[in-house]
Design a protein around this motif. Structure first.
Motif, PDB file in Angstrom:
ATOM      1  N   VAL A 171     -22.769  18.170 -62.251  1.00  0.00           N
ATOM      2  CA  VAL A 171     -23.342  18.218 -60.905  1.00  0.00           C
ATOM      3  C   VAL A 171     -22.550  17.330 -59.954  1.00  0.00           C
ATOM      4  O   VAL A 171     -21.845  16.413 -60.369  1.00  0.00           O
ATOM      5  CB  VAL A 171     -24.825  17.782 -60.926  1.00  0.00           C
ATOM      6  N   ASP A 172     -22.717  17.613 -58.664  1.00  0.00           N
ATOM      7  CA  ASP A 172     -22.026  16.838 -57.630  1.00  0.00           C
ATOM      8  C   ASP A 172     -22.868  15.666 -57.131  1.00  0.00           C
ATOM      9  O   ASP A 172     -22.339  14.705 -56.585  1.00  0.00           O
ATOM     10  CB  ASP A 172     -21.663  17.751 -56.460  1.00  0.00           C
ATOM     11  N   TYR A 173     -24.170  15.778 -57.284  1.00  0.00           N
ATOM     12  CA  TYR A 173     -25.031  14.630 -56.994  1.00  0.00           C
ATOM     13  C   TYR A 173     -26.294  14.743 -57.829  1.00  0.00           C
ATOM     14  O   TYR A 173     -26.682  15.820 -58.291  1.00  0.00           O
ATOM     15  CB  TYR A 173     -25.355  14.503 -55.496  1.00  0.00           C
ATOM     16  N   LEU A 174     -26.956  13.592 -57.993  1.00  0.00           N
ATOM     17  CA  LEU A 174     -28.167  13.519 -58.802  1.00  0.00           C
ATOM     18  C   LEU A 174     -29.189  12.660 -58.061  1.00  0.00           C
ATOM     19  O   LEU A 174     -28.904  11.517 -57.699  1.00  0.00           O
ATOM     20  CB  LEU A 174     -27.840  12.906 -60.167  1.00  0.00           C
ATOM     21  N   VAL A 175     -30.367  13.229 -57.796  1.00  0.00           N
ATOM     22  CA  VAL A 175     -31.446  12.510 -57.123  1.00  0.00           C
ATOM     23  C   VAL A 175     -32.381  11.942 -58.183  1.00  0.00           C
ATOM     24  O   VAL A 175     -32.920  12.685 -59.005  1.00  0.00           O
ATOM     25  CB  VAL A 175     -32.239  13.419 -56.172  1.00  0.00           C
ATOM     26  N   VAL A 176     -32.573  10.640 -58.162  1.00  0.00           N
ATOM     27  CA  VAL A 176     -33.410   9.962 -59.156  1.00  0.00           C
ATOM     28  C   VAL A 176     -34.850   9.924 -58.646  1.00  0.00           C
ATOM     29  O   VAL A 176     -35.140   9.296 -57.625  1.00  0.00           O
ATOM     30  CB  VAL A 176     -32.909   8.532 -59.412  1.00  0.00           C
ATOM     31  N   THR A 201     -25.329   3.249 -62.866  1.00  0.00           N
ATOM     32  CA  THR A 201     -24.486   2.568 -63.861  1.00  0.00           C
ATOM     33  C   THR A 201     -24.216   3.476 -65.050  1.00  0.00           C
ATOM     34  O   THR A 201     -23.084   3.548 -65.550  1.00  0.00           O
ATOM     35  CB  THR A 201     -25.175   1.284 -64.333  1.00  0.00           C
ATOM     36  N   ALA A 202     -25.252   4.209 -65.481  1.00  0.00           N
ATOM     37  CA  ALA A 202     -25.118   5.065 -66.662  1.00  0.00           C
ATOM     38  C   ALA A 202     -24.148   6.225 -66.438  1.00  0.00           C
ATOM     39  O   ALA A 202     -23.403   6.602 -67.350  1.00  0.00           O
ATOM     40  CB  ALA A 202     -26.484   5.607 -67.068  1.00  0.00           C
ATOM     41  N   VAL A 203     -24.143   6.796 -65.237  1.00  0.00           N
ATOM     42  CA  VAL A 203     -23.265   7.944 -64.997  1.00  0.00           C
ATOM     43  C   VAL A 203     -21.830   7.507 -64.726  1.00  0.00           C
ATOM     44  O   VAL A 203     -20.911   8.341 -64.736  1.00  0.00           O
ATOM     45  CB  VAL A 203     -23.793   8.838 -63.849  1.00  0.00           C
ATOM     46  N   VAL A 260     -24.998   9.500 -56.780  1.00  0.00           N
ATOM     47  CA  VAL A 260     -26.397   9.236 -57.097  1.00  0.00           C
ATOM     48  C   VAL A 260     -27.167   8.987 -55.807  1.00  0.00           C
ATOM     49  O   VAL A 260     -26.693   8.265 -54.916  1.00  0.00           O
ATOM     50  CB  VAL A 260     -26.527   8.037 -58.053  1.00  0.00           C
ATOM     51  N   VAL A 261     -28.359   9.587 -55.718  1.00  0.00           N
ATOM     52  CA  VAL A 261     -29.188   9.517 -54.510  1.00  0.00           C
ATOM     53  C   VAL A 261     -30.431   8.687 -54.793  1.00  0.00           C
ATOM     54  O   VAL A 261     -31.156   8.944 -55.764  1.00  0.00           O
ATOM     55  CB  VAL A 261     -29.603  10.925 -54.040  1.00  0.00           C
ATOM     56  N   LEU A 262     -30.687   7.700 -53.947  1.00  0.00           N
ATOM     57  CA  LEU A 262     -31.904   6.898 -54.026  1.00  0.00           C
ATOM     58  C   LEU A 262     -33.030   7.619 -53.314  1.00  0.00           C
ATOM     59  O   LEU A 262     -32.912   7.978 -52.149  1.00  0.00           O
ATOM     60  CB  LEU A 262     -31.679   5.528 -53.390  1.00  0.00           C
ATOM     61  N   TRP A 309     -28.693  -1.466 -47.048  1.00  0.00           N
ATOM     62  CA  TRP A 309     -28.536  -2.461 -48.105  1.00  0.00           C
ATOM     63  C   TRP A 309     -28.340  -1.789 -49.466  1.00  0.00           C
ATOM     64  O   TRP A 309     -27.499  -2.223 -50.262  1.00  0.00           O
ATOM     65  CB  TRP A 309     -29.768  -3.373 -48.156  1.00  0.00           C
ATOM     66  N   ALA A 310     -29.102  -0.738 -49.751  1.00  0.00           N
ATOM     67  CA  ALA A 310     -29.003  -0.058 -51.040  1.00  0.00           C
ATOM     68  C   ALA A 310     -27.611   0.524 -51.260  1.00  0.00           C
ATOM     69  O   ALA A 310     -27.069   0.482 -52.370  1.00  0.00           O
ATOM     70  CB  ALA A 310     -30.056   1.040 -51.138  1.00  0.00           C
ATOM     71  N   LEU A 311     -27.018   1.046 -50.199  1.00  0.00           N
ATOM     72  CA  LEU A 311     -25.658   1.568 -50.314  1.00  0.00           C
ATOM     73  C   LEU A 311     -24.663   0.427 -50.511  1.00  0.00           C
ATOM     74  O   LEU A 311     -23.789   0.484 -51.385  1.00  0.00           O
ATOM     75  CB  LEU A 311     -25.302   2.373 -49.064  1.00  0.00           C
ATOM     76  N   ASP A 312     -24.789  -0.605 -49.717  1.00  0.00           N
ATOM     77  CA  ASP A 312     -23.852  -1.728 -49.795  1.00  0.00           C
ATOM     78  C   ASP A 312     -23.943  -2.460 -51.128  1.00  0.00           C
ATOM     79  O   ASP A 312     -22.942  -2.997 -51.626  1.00  0.00           O
ATOM     80  CB  ASP A 312     -24.112  -2.713 -48.654  1.00  0.00           C
ATOM     81  N   ASP A 313     -25.147  -2.476 -51.722  1.00  0.00           N
ATOM     82  CA  ASP A 313     -25.347  -3.217 -52.962  1.00  0.00           C
ATOM     83  C   ASP A 313     -25.071  -2.374 -54.207  1.00  0.00           C
ATOM     84  O   ASP A 313     -25.272  -2.861 -55.323  1.00  0.00           O
ATOM     85  CB  ASP A 313     -26.786  -3.745 -53.018  1.00  0.00           C
ATOM     86  N   GLY A 314     -24.618  -1.147 -54.006  1.00  0.00           N
ATOM     87  CA  GLY A 314     -24.257  -0.323 -55.151  1.00  0.00           C
ATOM     88  C   GLY A 314     -25.417   0.342 -55.859  1.00  0.00           C
ATOM     89  O   GLY A 314     -25.268   0.822 -56.989  1.00  0.00           O
ATOM     90  N   VAL A 315     -26.572   0.408 -55.217  1.00  0.00           N
ATOM     91  CA  VAL A 315     -27.721   1.078 -55.828  1.00  0.00           C
ATOM     92  C   VAL A 315     -27.500   2.583 -55.879  1.00  0.00           C
ATOM     93  O   VAL A 315     -27.875   3.256 -56.849  1.00  0.00           O
ATOM     94  CB  VAL A 315     -29.017   0.767 -55.040  1.00  0.00           C
ATOM     95  N   ALA A 316     -26.892   3.146 -54.830  1.00  0.00           N
ATOM     96  CA  ALA A 316     -26.747   4.596 -54.705  1.00  0.00           C
ATOM     97  C   ALA A 316     -25.571   4.920 -53.799  1.00  0.00           C
ATOM     98  O   ALA A 316     -24.991   4.041 -53.152  1.00  0.00           O
ATOM     99  CB  ALA A 316     -28.039   5.200 -54.145  1.00  0.00           C
ATOM    100  N   ASP A 317     -25.262   6.219 -53.771  1.00  0.00           N
ATOM    101  CA  ASP A 317     -24.205   6.721 -52.891  1.00  0.00           C
ATOM    102  C   ASP A 317     -24.773   7.385 -51.646  1.00  0.00           C
ATOM    103  O   ASP A 317     -24.104   7.489 -50.622  1.00  0.00           O
ATOM    104  CB  ASP A 317     -23.338   7.737 -53.642  1.00  0.00           C
TER     105      ASP A 317
END
Length: 662
Positions: free
Chosen positions: A245-250, A281-283, A289-291, A303-311
């Motif tokens: 897949v090109d993106y994954l929504v958690v 981290t797992a992928v 990855v979408v938050l 902040w979530a983007l800058d902190d590496g939580v999601a793309d």
């Protein structure tokens, strides 16, 4: 897939060789905008408004890939959607948004009421909500499902969509196959519960071809660790599927916790941050990855983007509340973004009434083709006096001032906000104050004169009219009738209106001792006040005529959670009872079924009943324009809508009067 430096919310993002204008997703959700089972022109206008506001990736309402699935009356069917999909793409693409089609099948979480056929499921496990027993899918149904996903993807490609998103989230048959709660099979699809999802993704990728986006909405925690999908297992599944897949929504949740994916304001915004970070981290960079998870503040998203939580960040409800969210954030005007308070009162529409999606504070959402925009400049300027600074008055003033009129708001209290600010004092609902603060800031920005602590009289109205001013009444409401007797004896338990409690505080208006909360309405107020009083250490009972406390909370998804909170707080629920009398040290109630009466020991009673319109000024000067609770006390949504409509009507009447005299 390595990023060069931390991403910003408004920066473009590449997906499958295509470019999204920002990293903000407008996710799939029920709208009830459909025409039959097809997307309608109302869908087109709804999505285009978010694209124009800067959304980078728009996922259309999830369409069933097979006609065996008809989960709600206006649920889209992929076979009926190509024309609507094409219209959405043509409307949104010029704004830089990518448009992908949500595709899914709700399986045992669907409804046989519309399809009039057995529900599909991996195993014979009754749905915990409807209690309906589904059929266990055999090879023909599984093949038909896979073919349905492929055919829908092919139709989306033919309609020139940028791609599709496969739903394996909370309300999906694919999640049911992934879960030990619902997949009890002993064949290949039970031994390897991910097999069907892999097969579907491969079929969809084959139908899409190269250069189109394939997204996956994946449940990564069913909140049922005894048998369901756990975060640990989800990490393995996500890592194994990431290359497809090109993106994954958690997302999280299952049929056992229907409020988990889009909960109301009692759940902390960004609740999926930890889970999303683990999945990313797992992928290991194999997919974007979408938050998802009640992210409504663009600052938190950034902040979530800058902190590496999601793309990317899904901000669906936030963009229902303010379609301009991304554009305002990009322009450095984030303070002007109308806040989403996560109340779920108008944006959660999967219920038997079939309401159209909207927002309590932005009633044009979902009604783009019916309601006119409020922006613009009127040719005839008014000098307007708005009496009352609650939601109706503030919105009327905002609209009038934004259209070039001179406006004064006169509010009897010491601050703007009215019942909205009062309601924010209910336990768990403090976010509502943020909406009142937003209106206050907008009126300041627009130059509205605000006079607080000012009681307007009928003579003041006469003086305003004599000076050529236009008057709008938004005077709110007063306490309604109490259909029970209260002893006049000095030692009788006092009856306190809930607004007095919320404004002045429990310590000031309540004596020491147990409290009985009367809740004839069944909304968030009674339950929230009871929980709040119990949490402060008071012995608390809540009395309702219904079989369950807070019946109206079913509409916002908080019914089960609210009752659980009440139990944890130690509140005694007195159900199926109506009040008859308040006497010394007790409230007498009557069972609505048996007529039997009994007393509830209490030192005070808090009345959370209906309110009535405050018509004092209107009756003194009949015919004066009015809006909101002074017409009929209802919700914030109706107050805002009527305030907005009243402002537009007054401006239009001034224009007509000018024409008639010219």
């Amino acid at each position: 897939m390595t990023l060069a430096g931390p991403p910003a919310l408004t920066e473009p993002l590449a997906l499958a060789g295509r470019t999204a204008a920002s990293r903000v997703m407008f996710g799939p959700h029920e709208t009830n905008l459909g025409a039959g089972r097809a997307l309608s022109p109302r869908h087109v206008a709804y999505y285009e408004r978010r694209a124009a506001g800067g959304a980078g990736l728009i996922v259309t309402e999830t369409a069933s890939v097979d006609d065996s699935d008809w989960p709600y009356e206006r649920a889209p069917l992929a076979a009926a959607c190509p024309a609507g999909w094409r219209a959405v793409v043509e409307a949104c693409r010029p704004h830089g948004a990518l448009v992908v089609a949500g595709l899914g099948h709700s399986g045992s979480q669907g409804s046989s009421a519309y399809a009039r056929s057995a529900l599909w499921a991996p195993s014979r496990v009754a749905d915990v909500v409807t209690r309906e027993m589904p059929m266990e899918m055999e090879s023909p149904e599984i093949e038909r499902l896979v073919d349905g996903f492929a055919a829908a993807a092919g139709a989306a490609t033919a309609a020139d969509l940028d791609g599709v998103e496969v739903d394996a989230g909370q309300f999906s048959l694919l999640r049911q196959f992934l879960s030990g709660l619902t997949n009890l099979r002993d064949d290949a699809f039970g031994e390897d519960r991910v097999r069907l999802l892999r097969t579907v993704l491969d079929a969809v990728r084959g139908a899409l071809g190269d250069g189109r986006v394939l997204g996956l909405r994946l449940c990564c925690d069913e909140l049922a660790p005894w048998a369901g999908i756990t975060p640990e297992r989800a990490l393995e599944v996500a890592a194994g599927l990431a290359g497809r897949v090109d993106y994954l929504v958690v997302v999280r949740g299952s049929a056992m916790n229907t409020s988990a994916t889009r909960p109301d304001l009692h759940t902390e915004p960004g609740f999926n941050i930890g889970l999303c970070r683990s999945v990313r981290t797992a992928v290991a960079g194999a997919t974007r990855v979408v938050l998802q998870g009640s992210v409504v503040d663009p600052g938190q998203a950034e902040w979530a983007l800058d902190d590496g939580v999601a793309d990317l960040v899904e901000m669906t409800r936030a963009q229902i509340a303010d379609p301009r969210l991304v554009a305002l954030w990009r322009a450095g005007e984030g303070a002007r973004v109308r806040p989403c308070v996560l109340c779920n009162q108008k944006c959660r529409v999967r219920d038997s009434r079939n309401p159209v999606v909207s927002c309590v504070a932005e009633p044009r959402s979902g009604h783009e083709t019916q309601d006119p925009p409020v922006e613009g400049t009127d040719p005839v300027p008014l000098d307007a006096l708005v009496v009352g600074g609650g939601p109706a008055g503030m919105e009327a003033a905002r609209v009038l001032a934004g259209r070039g009129h001179r406006v004064e708001v006169a509010e009897r209290a010491g601050r703007l906000g009215g019942m909205l600010r009062t309601a924010s004092a209910v336990g768990g609902r403090s976010a509502l104050a943020g909406l009142a603060d937003w209106w206050e800031a907008e009126l300041l920005r627009l130059g509205v004169t605000v006079t607080t602590g000012s009681e307007i009289t009928a003579r003041d109205l006469d003086s305003a009219r004599a000076a050529g001013r236009t008057v709008l009444l938004a005077t709110g409401s007063v306490p309604g009738p109490r259909r029970y007797s209260a002893a006049a004896a000095k030692e009788a338990a006092p009856v306190v209106d809930v607004t007095d409690l919320l404004v002045r505080g429990a310590d000031e208006v309540l004596p020491a001792g147990p409290v009985a909360v009367l809740d004839p309405v069944g909304d968030a107020v009674g339950a929230g006040v009871a929980e709040q009083l119990a949490a402060s250490g008071r012995k608390t009972s809540i009395v309702t005529q219904d079989q369950v406390v807070g019946t109206q909370l079913a509409l916002t998804g908080d019914l089960a959670d609210a009752n659980a909170r009440l139990q944890r707080a130690g509140v005694t629920a007195v159900k199926r009872a109506v009040p008859r009398a308040v006497g010394p040290g007790e409230l007498v109630v009557e069972d609505v079924m048996t007529g039997r009466r009994h007393g509830i020991a209490c030192a005070a009673v808090v009345h959370c009943g209906h309110r009535l319109a405050d018509e004092t000024l209107f009756l003194a000067r009949p015919g004066t324009a009015r809006a909101g609770d002074c017409v009929a006390p209802r919700t914030v949504h109706e107050a805002v809508l009527e305030g907005r409509r009243a402002a537009l009507v007054l401006a239009a009447e001034a224009k007509r009067a000018e024409w008639n005299t010219s």
